[in-house]
Write a protein that holds these residues in place. Structure first.
Motif, mmCIF file in Angstrom:
data_model
loop_
_atom_site.group_PDB
_atom_site.id
_atom_site.type_symbol
_atom_site.label_atom_id
_atom_site.label_comp_id
_atom_site.label_asym_id
_atom_site.label_seq_id
_atom_site.Cartn_x
_atom_site.Cartn_y
_atom_site.Cartn_z
ATOM 1 N N PHE A 65 -48.643 -45.981 -0.409
ATOM 2 C CA PHE A 65 -48.168 -47.295 0.271
ATOM 3 C C PHE A 65 -48.611 -48.275 -1.075
ATOM 4 O O PHE A 65 -47.912 -49.333 -1.241
ATOM 5 N N LEU A 66 -49.992 -48.203 -1.231
ATOM 6 C CA LEU A 66 -50.682 -49.251 -2.011
ATOM 7 C C LEU A 66 -49.972 -49.162 -3.561
ATOM 8 O O LEU A 66 -49.596 -50.240 -4.134
ATOM 9 N N SER A 67 -49.497 -47.928 -4.042
ATOM 10 C CA SER A 67 -49.194 -47.731 -5.276
ATOM 11 C C SER A 67 -47.692 -48.288 -5.486
ATOM 12 O O SER A 67 -47.562 -49.055 -6.267
ATOM 13 N N HIS A 79 -43.734 -54.431 -5.218
ATOM 14 C CA HIS A 79 -43.610 -55.928 -4.717
ATOM 15 C C HIS A 79 -44.147 -56.711 -5.668
ATOM 16 O O HIS A 79 -43.558 -57.855 -6.019
ATOM 17 N N ILE A 80 -45.373 -56.345 -6.333
ATOM 18 C CA ILE A 80 -46.075 -57.216 -7.156
ATOM 19 C C ILE A 80 -45.122 -57.348 -8.590
ATOM 20 O O ILE A 80 -44.999 -58.242 -9.182
ATOM 21 N N MET A 81 -44.857 -56.228 -9.004
ATOM 22 C CA MET A 81 -44.493 -55.990 -10.532
ATOM 23 C C MET A 81 -42.932 -56.496 -10.548
ATOM 24 O O MET A 81 -42.460 -56.743 -11.519
ATOM 25 N N LYS A 82 -42.409 -56.139 -9.253
ATOM 26 C CA LYS A 82 -40.603 -56.829 -9.406
ATOM 27 C C LYS A 82 -40.669 -58.095 -8.590
ATOM 28 O O LYS A 82 -40.230 -59.166 -8.996
ATOM 29 N N GLU A 83 -40.937 -58.148 -7.269
ATOM 30 C CA GLU A 83 -40.722 -59.245 -6.278
ATOM 31 C C GLU A 83 -41.495 -60.520 -6.748
ATOM 32 O O GLU A 83 -40.830 -61.566 -6.989
#
Length: 112
Positions: free
Chosen positions: A87-89, A95-99
């Motif tokens: 989940f964290l990965s 989420h972080i690297m794209k959104e």
């Protein structure tokens, strides 16, 4: 901070202490999530980010997934460390690297 949670949990799992570490990590993650998402969403408002509503909906979905993991942890599920690490990965990769990268141009000057 999410990357450090991934690293901490991964290390604990290698040392066969994932279950013990998970309680602390989940508690810290819940606090961090509240802080981080509130900060992002204030930034969306401050800079009139056009994708704010959709992004906030993704935040709610992540919070829901996290709540499910916390509930499973309370029930003592054995495979939860692996699920949490995945989940964290995924959170970091998707989420972080794209959104999150979609709003970066809008928040350049936000001092939150």
């Amino acid at each position: 901070r999410l990357v450090s949670f991934v690293n901490e949990l991964s290390e604990a799992m290698r040392n066969r202490k994932g279950k013990e570490a998970l309680d602390r990590i989940l508690g810290e993650l819940a606090k961090y999530t509240d802080y981080h998402f509130a900060l992002e969403e204030r930034g969306f408002q401050a800079c009139a980010y056009p994708g704010a509503a959709e992004h906030a909906a993704e935040h709610r979905a992540l919070v829901g997934k996290l709540a499910g993991i916390v509930e499973r942890h309370k029930k003592g599920e054995l495979a939860l460390s692996v699920d949490t690490l995945e989940f964290l990965s995924d959170w970091v990769k998707t989420h972080i690297m794209k959104e999150d990268m979609r709003y970066v141009p809008y928040l350049k000057d936000f001092k939150g």
